[in-house]
Design a protein around this motif. Structure first.
Motif, PDB file in Angstrom:
ATOM      1  N   GLY A  37       0.814  -1.212   0.000  1.00  0.00           N
ATOM      2  CA  GLY A  37       0.000   0.000   0.000  1.00  0.00           C
ATOM      3  C   GLY A  37       0.845   1.259   0.000  1.00  0.00           C
ATOM      4  N   ARG A  38       0.162   2.419   0.062  1.00  0.00           N
ATOM      5  CA  ARG A  38       0.874   3.693   0.047  1.00  0.00           C
ATOM      6  C   ARG A  38       1.414   4.082   1.424  1.00  0.00           C
ATOM      7  NH1 ARG A  38      -3.573   6.034  -2.212  1.00  0.00           N
ATOM      8  NH2 ARG A  38      -3.516   7.676  -0.637  1.00  0.00           N
ATOM      9  N   LEU A  39       0.874   3.487   2.488  1.00  0.00           N
ATOM     10  CA  LEU A  39       1.337   3.832   3.832  1.00  0.00           C
ATOM     11  C   LEU A  39       2.789   3.412   4.013  1.00  0.00           C
ATOM     12  CD1 LEU A  39      -1.741   2.771   6.014  1.00  0.00           C
ATOM     13  CD2 LEU A  39      -1.024   5.093   5.410  1.00  0.00           C
ATOM     14  N   GLU A  96       4.294   2.391   6.555  1.00  0.00           N
ATOM     15  CA  GLU A  96       4.475   1.227   7.424  1.00  0.00           C
ATOM     16  C   GLU A  96       4.143  -0.093   6.732  1.00  0.00           C
ATOM     17  OE1 GLU A  96       0.625   3.282   8.987  1.00  0.00           O
ATOM     18  OE2 GLU A  96       2.569   3.865   8.106  1.00  0.00           O
ATOM     19  N   CYS A  97       3.656  -0.048   5.505  1.00  0.00           N
ATOM     20  CA  CYS A  97       3.382  -1.283   4.765  1.00  0.00           C
ATOM     21  C   CYS A  97       4.694  -2.016   4.488  1.00  0.00           C
ATOM     22  CB  CYS A  97       2.678  -0.983   3.443  1.00  0.00           C
ATOM     23  SG  CYS A  97       0.942  -0.496   3.621  1.00  0.00           S
ATOM     24  N   SER A  98       4.626  -3.351   4.416  1.00  0.00           N
ATOM     25  CA  SER A  98       5.821  -4.139   4.119  1.00  0.00           C
ATOM     26  C   SER A  98       6.391  -3.767   2.763  1.00  0.00           C
ATOM     27  CB  SER A  98       5.488  -5.634   4.139  1.00  0.00           C
ATOM     28  OG  SER A  98       4.785  -5.999   5.304  1.00  0.00           O
ATOM     29  N   ILE A  99       5.503  -3.513   1.812  1.00  0.00           N
ATOM     30  CA  ILE A  99       5.909  -3.093   0.472  1.00  0.00           C
ATOM     31  C   ILE A  99       5.218  -1.761   0.188  1.00  0.00           C
ATOM     32  CG2 ILE A  99       5.993  -3.703  -1.988  1.00  0.00           C
ATOM     33  CD1 ILE A  99       5.691  -6.622  -1.156  1.00  0.00           C
ATOM     34  N   PRO A 100       5.831  -0.633   0.578  1.00  0.00           N
ATOM     35  CA  PRO A 100       5.216   0.675   0.345  1.00  0.00           C
ATOM     36  C   PRO A 100       5.377   1.094  -1.122  1.00  0.00           C
ATOM     37  CG  PRO A 100       7.338   0.936   1.433  1.00  0.00           C
ATOM     38  CD  PRO A 100       7.102  -0.534   1.317  1.00  0.00           C
ATOM     39  N   LEU A 101       4.285   1.553  -1.722  1.00  0.00           N
ATOM     40  CA  LEU A 101       4.312   1.960  -3.128  1.00  0.00           C
ATOM     41  C   LEU A 101       3.843   3.393  -3.266  1.00  0.00           C
ATOM     42  CD1 LEU A 101       2.753  -1.245  -4.790  1.00  0.00           C
ATOM     43  CD2 LEU A 101       5.178  -0.682  -4.526  1.00  0.00           C
ATOM     44  N   ASN A 102       4.652   4.209  -3.861  1.00  0.00           N
ATOM     45  CA  ASN A 102       4.308   5.610  -4.102  1.00  0.00           C
ATOM     46  C   ASN A 102       3.599   5.715  -5.446  1.00  0.00           C
ATOM     47  OD1 ASN A 102       4.122   8.386  -3.986  1.00  0.00           O
ATOM     48  ND2 ASN A 102       6.246   8.746  -4.608  1.00  0.00           N
ATOM     49  N   ASP A 103       2.319   5.354  -5.435  1.00  0.00           N
ATOM     50  CA  ASP A 103       1.536   5.282  -6.669  1.00  0.00           C
ATOM     51  C   ASP A 103       0.113   5.715  -6.333  1.00  0.00           C
ATOM     52  OD1 ASP A 103      -0.014   4.515  -8.881  1.00  0.00           O
ATOM     53  OD2 ASP A 103       1.206   2.748  -9.291  1.00  0.00           O
ATOM     54  N   ALA A 104      -0.374   6.733  -7.035  1.00  0.00           N
ATOM     55  CA  ALA A 104      -1.719   7.258  -6.760  1.00  0.00           C
ATOM     56  C   ALA A 104      -2.807   6.233  -7.035  1.00  0.00           C
ATOM     57  CB  ALA A 104      -1.957   8.512  -7.605  1.00  0.00           C
ATOM     58  N   ASN A 105      -2.499   5.215  -7.835  1.00  0.00           N
ATOM     59  CA  ASN A 105      -3.483   4.181  -8.146  1.00  0.00           C
ATOM     60  C   ASN A 105      -3.502   3.047  -7.121  1.00  0.00           C
ATOM     61  OD1 ASN A 105      -4.473   5.271 -10.650  1.00  0.00           O
ATOM     62  ND2 ASN A 105      -2.503   4.713 -11.569  1.00  0.00           N
ATOM     63  N   SER A 137      -4.051   1.970  -3.099  1.00  0.00           N
ATOM     64  CA  SER A 137      -4.716   2.429  -1.878  1.00  0.00           C
ATOM     65  C   SER A 137      -3.745   2.439  -0.703  1.00  0.00           C
ATOM     66  CB  SER A 137      -5.905   1.522  -1.560  1.00  0.00           C
ATOM     67  OG  SER A 137      -6.873   1.590  -2.594  1.00  0.00           O
ATOM     68  N   ARG A 138      -4.153   3.091   0.386  1.00  0.00           N
ATOM     69  CA  ARG A 138      -3.284   3.209   1.562  1.00  0.00           C
ATOM     70  C   ARG A 138      -2.897   1.831   2.098  1.00  0.00           C
ATOM     71  NH1 ARG A 138      -3.640   7.941   4.620  1.00  0.00           N
ATOM     72  NH2 ARG A 138      -4.167   6.824   6.511  1.00  0.00           N
ATOM     73  N   ARG A 139      -3.875   0.977   2.292  1.00  0.00           N
ATOM     74  CA  ARG A 139      -3.627  -0.444   2.586  1.00  0.00           C
ATOM     75  C   ARG A 139      -4.328  -1.226   1.485  1.00  0.00           C
ATOM     76  NH1 ARG A 139      -2.015  -2.952   6.995  1.00  0.00           N
ATOM     77  NH2 ARG A 139      -3.700  -4.472   6.836  1.00  0.00           N
ATOM     78  N   HIS A 140      -3.569  -1.606   0.496  1.00  0.00           N
ATOM     79  CA  HIS A 140      -4.142  -2.108  -0.754  1.00  0.00           C
ATOM     80  C   HIS A 140      -4.410  -3.622  -0.714  1.00  0.00           C
ATOM     81  CE1 HIS A 140      -4.576  -1.376  -5.214  1.00  0.00           C
ATOM     82  NE2 HIS A 140      -4.504  -2.704  -5.183  1.00  0.00           N
ATOM     83  N   ALA A 141      -3.401  -4.401  -0.302  1.00  0.00           N
ATOM     84  CA  ALA A 141      -3.521  -5.861  -0.339  1.00  0.00           C
ATOM     85  C   ALA A 141      -2.485  -6.472   0.589  1.00  0.00           C
ATOM     86  CB  ALA A 141      -3.323  -6.370  -1.774  1.00  0.00           C
ATOM     87  N   GLU A 142      -2.558  -7.796   0.723  1.00  0.00           N
ATOM     88  CA  GLU A 142      -1.541  -8.479   1.517  1.00  0.00           C
ATOM     89  C   GLU A 142      -1.278  -9.865   0.958  1.00  0.00           C
ATOM     90  OE1 GLU A 142      -3.068  -8.553   5.502  1.00  0.00           O
ATOM     91  OE2 GLU A 142      -4.121 -10.471   5.210  1.00  0.00           O
ATOM     92  N   PHE A 143      -0.002 -10.265   1.054  1.00  0.00           N
ATOM     93  CA  PHE A 143       0.407 -11.635   0.752  1.00  0.00           C
ATOM     94  C   PHE A 143       0.481 -12.379   2.077  1.00  0.00           C
ATOM     95  CE2 PHE A 143       2.363  -9.136  -2.666  1.00  0.00           C
ATOM     96  CZ  PHE A 143       2.095  -9.907  -3.802  1.00  0.00           C
ATOM     97  N   ARG A 144      -0.051 -13.591   2.126  1.00  0.00           N
ATOM     98  CA  ARG A 144       0.033 -14.371   3.360  1.00  0.00           C
ATOM     99  C   ARG A 144      -0.108 -15.850   3.056  1.00  0.00           C
ATOM    100  NH1 ARG A 144      -5.342 -15.472   4.317  1.00  0.00           N
ATOM    101  NH2 ARG A 144      -6.852 -13.885   3.630  1.00  0.00           N
TER     102      ARG A 144
END
Length: 248
Positions: A178-180, A182-191, A193-200
């Motif tokens: 996500g864009r946050l 603190e996300c494991s994979i932070p992405l600076n992309d307007a498309n 979301s702040r917390r977009h998805a998760e791998f688990r």
């Protein structure tokens, strides 16, 4: 434990160096990729003094053969191969790899994973490669031992390959995207979301779960509904970022 004489591989090596690439293609695509990687990696290193009498491609050939010779079938009918490899080499030859050891280990691991994908093999845990000093080994000779080591916690093997080439092992972890910051994979992309998805992990599989993102998460170009089990080679997309999942 088997030993391979570097000088004894001369006829095959000479043909490869003379441009007989079809022979290599017939052997294995993963080994071919390994050789190309090694060629880039060692450019100028060995030409300075011929530091090691063992050529990196010989390690790659032996690694592939070790996998083929020690495969077995599990209760689900899958072909399981070793995932831990220890090469034992003479101190002088080991010192000759000092400039490229880290990169060489990485390339050997890639060769193992690529060969597994080509042959439909499975690993019980992460692939690990070690280059160990063996005082009893003669210059130009090496031995290799292999074993099957299960991933901790009964979780399967999975790795995310980032656009930069960085590898992120998934076993036992949850990776948020996500864009946050603190996300494991932070992405600076307007498309994104702040917390977009998760791998688990999901049993011995891994899933990508969309967390209600605005623009969605795609696997191989198709939008995910909720969550989806990942298969080897899947491309997971978040906005303009594409991440490859490797099961081996």
């Amino acid at each position: 434990m088997r030993a391979l004489n570097a000088a004894g591989a001369g006829s095959t090596s000479a043909r490869l160096e003379s441009g007989f690439r079809p022979l290599l293609c017939a052997l294995d695509m993963g080994l071919q990729s390994f050789e190309h990687g090694v060629e880039r990696m060692v450019e100028g290193v060995f030409s300075r003094s011929g530091k090691s009498s063992i050529r990196p491609i010989e390690l790659g050939r032996r690694l592939v053969r070790e996998m083929d010779d020690n495969r077995s079938v599990d209760v689900k009918g899958r072909r399981i191969v070793p995932n831990r490899f220890e090469f034992r080499i003479n101190p002088r030859d080991h010192a000759g790899f000092a400039d490229i050891e880290e990169a060489l280990v990485t390339e050997l691991g890639e060769a193992a994973r690529e060969h597994a994908r080509e042959e439909g093999y499975h690993f019980m845990g992460p692939v690990t490669i070690s280059l160990l000093i063996d005082q009893d080994s003669k210059p130009g000779r090496f031995s290799v031992t292999s074993s099957m080591r299960e991933a901790g916690g009964g979780v399967g093997v999975g790795t995310l390959v980032m656009p930069s080439g960085e590898r992120m092992p998934l076993a036992g972890k949850v990776f948020t995207v996500g864009r946050l910051p603190e996300c494991s994979i932070p992405l600076n992309d307007a498309n994104v979301s702040r917390r977009h998805a998760e791998f688990r992990a999901a049993g011995r599989n891994f899933v990508i779960a969309d967390l209600g993102s605005t623009n969605g998460t795609k696997v191989n170009g198709t939008r995910v509904q909720g969550e989806q089990i990942l298969k080897d080679g899947d491309i997971v997309s978040f906005g303009g970022t594409h991440i490859r999942f490797e099961a081996s």
